[in-house]
Scaffold this motif. Sequence first.
Motif, PDB file in Angstrom:
ATOM      1  N   ILE A 304      22.970 -13.250 -47.949  1.00  0.00           N
ATOM      2  CA  ILE A 304      24.260 -14.067 -47.371  1.00  0.00           C
ATOM      3  C   ILE A 304      24.869 -14.376 -48.700  1.00  0.00           C
ATOM      4  O   ILE A 304      26.228 -14.250 -48.564  1.00  0.00           O
ATOM      5  CB  ILE A 304      23.529 -15.125 -46.654  1.00  0.00           C
ATOM      6  N   HIS A 305      24.241 -14.669 -49.772  1.00  0.00           N
ATOM      7  CA  HIS A 305      24.580 -15.112 -51.120  1.00  0.00           C
ATOM      8  C   HIS A 305      25.770 -13.898 -51.577  1.00  0.00           C
ATOM      9  O   HIS A 305      26.700 -14.265 -52.209  1.00  0.00           O
ATOM     10  CB  HIS A 305      23.799 -15.477 -52.015  1.00  0.00           C
ATOM     11  N   ASP A 306      25.155 -12.574 -51.503  1.00  0.00           N
ATOM     12  CA  ASP A 306      25.784 -11.415 -52.235  1.00  0.00           C
ATOM     13  C   ASP A 306      27.042 -11.190 -51.734  1.00  0.00           C
ATOM     14  O   ASP A 306      27.697 -10.135 -52.376  1.00  0.00           O
ATOM     15  CB  ASP A 306      24.795 -10.415 -52.340  1.00  0.00           C
ATOM     16  N   GLY A 307      27.237 -11.435 -50.403  1.00  0.00           N
ATOM     17  CA  GLY A 307      28.454 -10.768 -49.830  1.00  0.00           C
ATOM     18  C   GLY A 307      28.817 -11.709 -48.551  1.00  0.00           C
ATOM     19  O   GLY A 307      27.768 -12.536 -48.005  1.00  0.00           O
ATOM     20  N   SER A 308      29.761 -11.381 -47.915  1.00  0.00           N
ATOM     21  CA  SER A 308      30.120 -12.018 -46.536  1.00  0.00           C
ATOM     22  C   SER A 308      29.840 -11.167 -45.705  1.00  0.00           C
ATOM     23  O   SER A 308      30.569 -10.134 -45.350  1.00  0.00           O
ATOM     24  CB  SER A 308      31.770 -12.157 -46.650  1.00  0.00           C
ATOM     25  N   VAL A 309      28.767 -11.742 -44.677  1.00  0.00           N
ATOM     26  CA  VAL A 309      28.505 -10.950 -43.440  1.00  0.00           C
ATOM     27  C   VAL A 309      29.679 -10.995 -42.492  1.00  0.00           C
ATOM     28  O   VAL A 309      29.683  -9.854 -41.747  1.00  0.00           O
ATOM     29  CB  VAL A 309      27.264 -11.827 -43.155  1.00  0.00           C
ATOM     30  N   ARG A 310      30.286 -11.819 -42.423  1.00  0.00           N
ATOM     31  CA  ARG A 310      31.552 -11.595 -41.388  1.00  0.00           C
ATOM     32  C   ARG A 310      32.482 -10.579 -41.658  1.00  0.00           C
ATOM     33  O   ARG A 310      32.703  -9.897 -40.964  1.00  0.00           O
ATOM     34  CB  ARG A 310      32.460 -12.964 -41.693  1.00  0.00           C
ATOM     35  N   LYS A 311      32.610 -10.276 -43.254  1.00  0.00           N
ATOM     36  CA  LYS A 311      33.322  -9.008 -43.450  1.00  0.00           C
ATOM     37  C   LYS A 311      32.668  -7.656 -43.364  1.00  0.00           C
ATOM     38  O   LYS A 311      33.139  -6.914 -42.755  1.00  0.00           O
ATOM     39  CB  LYS A 311      33.610  -9.153 -45.199  1.00  0.00           C
ATOM     40  N   ASP A 312      31.141  -7.946 -43.569  1.00  0.00           N
ATOM     41  CA  ASP A 312      30.522  -6.740 -43.033  1.00  0.00           C
ATOM     42  C   ASP A 312      30.612  -6.334 -41.645  1.00  0.00           C
ATOM     43  O   ASP A 312      30.873  -5.067 -41.361  1.00  0.00           O
ATOM     44  CB  ASP A 312      29.015  -7.012 -43.272  1.00  0.00           C
ATOM     45  N   LEU A 313      30.756  -7.279 -40.897  1.00  0.00           N
ATOM     46  CA  LEU A 313      30.706  -7.266 -39.364  1.00  0.00           C
ATOM     47  C   LEU A 313      32.295  -7.299 -38.963  1.00  0.00           C
ATOM     48  O   LEU A 313      32.538  -7.640 -37.832  1.00  0.00           O
ATOM     49  CB  LEU A 313      29.922  -8.216 -38.547  1.00  0.00           C
ATOM     50  N   ALA A 314      33.122  -6.805 -39.856  1.00  0.00           N
ATOM     51  CA  ALA A 314      34.576  -7.059 -39.491  1.00  0.00           C
ATOM     52  C   ALA A 314      34.808  -6.337 -37.999  1.00  0.00           C
ATOM     53  O   ALA A 314      35.753  -6.565 -37.335  1.00  0.00           O
ATOM     54  CB  ALA A 314      35.687  -6.627 -40.343  1.00  0.00           C
ATOM     55  N   THR A 315      34.138  -5.213 -37.910  1.00  0.00           N
ATOM     56  CA  THR A 315      34.348  -4.358 -36.465  1.00  0.00           C
ATOM     57  C   THR A 315      33.662  -5.065 -35.288  1.00  0.00           C
ATOM     58  O   THR A 315      33.414  -4.350 -34.268  1.00  0.00           O
ATOM     59  CB  THR A 315      33.908  -2.889 -36.808  1.00  0.00           C
ATOM     60  N   MET A 316      32.826  -6.028 -35.520  1.00  0.00           N
ATOM     61  CA  MET A 316      32.127  -6.735 -34.391  1.00  0.00           C
ATOM     62  C   MET A 316      32.845  -7.487 -33.534  1.00  0.00           C
ATOM     63  O   MET A 316      33.540  -8.508 -34.087  1.00  0.00           O
ATOM     64  CB  MET A 316      30.824  -7.298 -34.827  1.00  0.00           C
ATOM     65  N   LYS A 317      33.093  -7.554 -32.297  1.00  0.00           N
ATOM     66  CA  LYS A 317      33.547  -8.500 -31.540  1.00  0.00           C
ATOM     67  C   LYS A 317      32.416  -8.997 -30.478  1.00  0.00           C
ATOM     68  O   LYS A 317      31.841  -8.441 -29.624  1.00  0.00           O
ATOM     69  CB  LYS A 317      34.606  -7.731 -30.579  1.00  0.00           C
ATOM     70  N   PRO A 318      32.586 -10.442 -30.430  1.00  0.00           N
ATOM     71  CA  PRO A 318      31.758 -11.133 -29.196  1.00  0.00           C
ATOM     72  C   PRO A 318      32.464 -11.027 -28.053  1.00  0.00           C
ATOM     73  O   PRO A 318      33.874 -11.218 -27.777  1.00  0.00           O
ATOM     74  CB  PRO A 318      31.603 -12.486 -29.765  1.00  0.00           C
ATOM     75  N   SER A 319      31.843 -10.649 -26.915  1.00  0.00           N
ATOM     76  CA  SER A 319      32.452 -10.654 -25.539  1.00  0.00           C
ATOM     77  C   SER A 319      31.859 -11.898 -24.803  1.00  0.00           C
ATOM     78  O   SER A 319      30.721 -11.662 -24.625  1.00  0.00           O
ATOM     79  CB  SER A 319      32.063  -9.258 -24.971  1.00  0.00           C
ATOM     80  N   VAL A 320      32.870 -12.709 -24.867  1.00  0.00           N
ATOM     81  CA  VAL A 320      32.410 -14.114 -23.954  1.00  0.00           C
ATOM     82  C   VAL A 320      32.429 -14.035 -22.478  1.00  0.00           C
ATOM     83  O   VAL A 320      31.657 -14.126 -21.866  1.00  0.00           O
ATOM     84  CB  VAL A 320      32.959 -15.351 -24.848  1.00  0.00           C
ATOM     85  N   THR A 321      33.807 -13.582 -22.235  1.00  0.00           N
ATOM     86  CA  THR A 321      33.784 -13.695 -20.582  1.00  0.00           C
ATOM     87  C   THR A 321      33.690 -12.286 -20.049  1.00  0.00           C
ATOM     88  O   THR A 321      33.351 -11.272 -20.735  1.00  0.00           O
ATOM     89  CB  THR A 321      35.468 -13.972 -20.528  1.00  0.00           C
ATOM     90  N   ALA A 322      33.568 -12.290 -18.715  1.00  0.00           N
ATOM     91  CA  ALA A 322      33.339 -10.762 -17.990  1.00  0.00           C
ATOM     92  C   ALA A 322      34.460  -9.891 -18.117  1.00  0.00           C
ATOM     93  O   ALA A 322      34.349  -8.917 -18.441  1.00  0.00           O
ATOM     94  CB  ALA A 322      33.257 -11.247 -16.662  1.00  0.00           C
ATOM     95  N   GLU A 323      35.678 -10.722 -18.237  1.00  0.00           N
ATOM     96  CA  GLU A 323      36.903  -9.629 -18.745  1.00  0.00           C
ATOM     97  C   GLU A 323      36.658  -8.856 -20.056  1.00  0.00           C
ATOM     98  O   GLU A 323      37.044  -7.604 -20.065  1.00  0.00           O
ATOM     99  CB  GLU A 323      38.111 -10.528 -18.691  1.00  0.00           C
ATOM    100  N   ASP A 324      36.321  -9.810 -21.144  1.00  0.00           N
ATOM    101  CA  ASP A 324      35.790  -9.105 -22.434  1.00  0.00           C
ATOM    102  C   ASP A 324      35.021  -7.931 -22.120  1.00  0.00           C
ATOM    103  O   ASP A 324      35.236  -6.933 -22.744  1.00  0.00           O
ATOM    104  CB  ASP A 324      35.416 -10.133 -23.340  1.00  0.00           C
ATOM    105  N   SER A 325      34.021  -8.171 -21.479  1.00  0.00           N
ATOM    106  CA  SER A 325      33.057  -7.005 -21.103  1.00  0.00           C
ATOM    107  C   SER A 325      33.476  -5.894 -20.628  1.00  0.00           C
ATOM    108  O   SER A 325      33.224  -4.638 -20.989  1.00  0.00           O
ATOM    109  CB  SER A 325      31.823  -7.677 -20.414  1.00  0.00           C
ATOM    110  N   LYS A 326      34.290  -6.033 -19.455  1.00  0.00           N
ATOM    111  CA  LYS A 326      34.973  -5.014 -18.830  1.00  0.00           C
ATOM    112  C   LYS A 326      35.928  -4.242 -19.745  1.00  0.00           C
ATOM    113  O   LYS A 326      35.755  -3.111 -19.621  1.00  0.00           O
ATOM    114  CB  LYS A 326      35.840  -5.563 -17.524  1.00  0.00           C
ATOM    115  N   LYS A 327      36.512  -5.064 -20.734  1.00  0.00           N
ATOM    116  CA  LYS A 327      37.341  -4.005 -21.461  1.00  0.00           C
ATOM    117  C   LYS A 327      36.795  -3.179 -22.082  1.00  0.00           C
ATOM    118  O   LYS A 327      37.438  -2.038 -22.880  1.00  0.00           O
ATOM    119  CB  LYS A 327      38.181  -5.048 -22.358  1.00  0.00           C
ATOM    120  N   ILE A 328      35.439  -3.343 -22.629  1.00  0.00           N
ATOM    121  CA  ILE A 328      34.616  -2.384 -23.475  1.00  0.00           C
ATOM    122  C   ILE A 328      34.552  -0.904 -22.732  1.00  0.00           C
ATOM    123  O   ILE A 328      34.558   0.069 -23.380  1.00  0.00           O
ATOM    124  CB  ILE A 328      33.224  -2.763 -23.645  1.00  0.00           C
ATOM    125  N   ASN A 329      34.801  -0.987 -21.395  1.00  0.00           N
ATOM    126  CA  ASN A 329      35.025   0.429 -20.760  1.00  0.00           C
ATOM    127  C   ASN A 329      35.836   1.199 -21.146  1.00  0.00           C
ATOM    128  O   ASN A 329      36.095   2.476 -21.181  1.00  0.00           O
ATOM    129  CB  ASN A 329      35.119   0.179 -19.342  1.00  0.00           C
TER     130      ASN A 329
END
Length: 464
Positions: A304-329
């Motif tokens: 965590i100290h050596d770099g930004s985990v958020r930057k590492d995971l720039a391609t990650m999206k949390p899907s909170v709602t059911a709509e978010d989830s459906k869009k993955i299709n």
Amino acid sequence: MKITPYGAAGGEVTGSAYLVETDSASVLIDCGLFQGGKDAAARNRAPLGCKVAELDAVVLTHGHLDHTGRLPLLAKAGYSGPVYATPATIEMTGLILRDSAKIQSQDIERQNRKRERAGESPLEPLYSLAEAEQVLLQLQPATLEESFDVAPGIRARMIEAGHMLGSASIELAVREGGRERLVAFSGDLGPTNAPILKHAETFPKADAVFLETTYGDRDHRPFRETAIEFFEIIKQAVAAGGKILVPTFAVGRAQLLTMLLAYAFRKGLVKPIPVFLDSPMAIEAWKIYERHVELFDDEMLQFIHDGSVRKDLATMKPSVTAEDSKKINDIIGSCLVMAGSGMCTAGRILHHFKQNLWKPETHVIIVGYQAYGSLGRRLVEGEKMVKIFGEQIAVKAHIHTLGGFSAHAGQTDLLKWFEPLAGGRPLVVLTHGEDGPRRELAKQIQQRHGLKPLLPGLREVIEV
Ligand code: ZN
């Protein structure tokens, strides 16, 4: 003193609860839900068995439902005393009990619609969200390594168990008849080679030891090898343009996999691809992890100290709602989706399966235990046709099983944990394991240390 297991005994792993009784006090260690099996619902509904009015305190090893899920019933039965737990366990217990209450009310609604059509009377949920909230108010923080009074003549001390965020082993110092005895409860122990959390500590001595035996008969595949295989599968799927579906438990496994992806992307082991954390509960659990970095191991803190985990995971999206989830299709090309439930018995993973299981370019990665009868187990066993939402779906996807991401210690780690305690020749009690693993660990302990462990049945009283 008398100690009675009210769950996770007699060859099963769920429903953990031990009642410790002395002349002057009574304390419960954990109060978990029975899970799986036809009669689990009935067993959860049955009275706990101990005299709730006489209970002085409850102490929790960790937040998992099979260690906390009957707490609201205790409060419902009139218990209003303290429930001690580490601060991270308090947060995890909140997340898990609220989720459990919601799932139960949804299940009951569905069952009651059927019962109404059949002319039967409606059922009540095991407990409501309000009842879960009630017992959450009774949770009190206990600091790791510091001993504290829990009841007349009983002090407790917790140490790191390395199994999930906040998990602890518990030592009770019990004063009775002018002498003090130490009782150690391992709780669930984590493996020593998994990243993120600190490893399990052990106690220096005890007069009695209650040890879990989930994997008492075997070791897991080394974590490193498993991680490398995980990365290889991702590369294969990307080359074929397929989606990668990972049914995952929301607490623990989802965070472990996310950090592994961050590591792989940062080190260039895998090219970043879109990643979807399609589980509101896993997203909430992440926030709790972020609030408790003090429980991370040195390697993780360095990462965590050596770099930004958020930057590492720039391609990650949390899907909170059911709509978010459906869009993955709608995503064209490869992406990795982590979604619940972990055993594919319900939840958003089923929608992703329906959309992708019949495509030969899809890869499914099974990373957790799959109970007999679950959809996950049927996939692991190679079934070629499965029913999802009433529709027959052909299984053309590649199904991979990775056993090395377990949150439980294997046999070697369990024996290592017990080693420092063996010299004091304690009473050894093996619980929280199916009969095969439990008997195998008993054999190992007998051969190495000349001690004959007890393998108690449910509600079998143990005199210490
Ligand atoms: Zn657990």
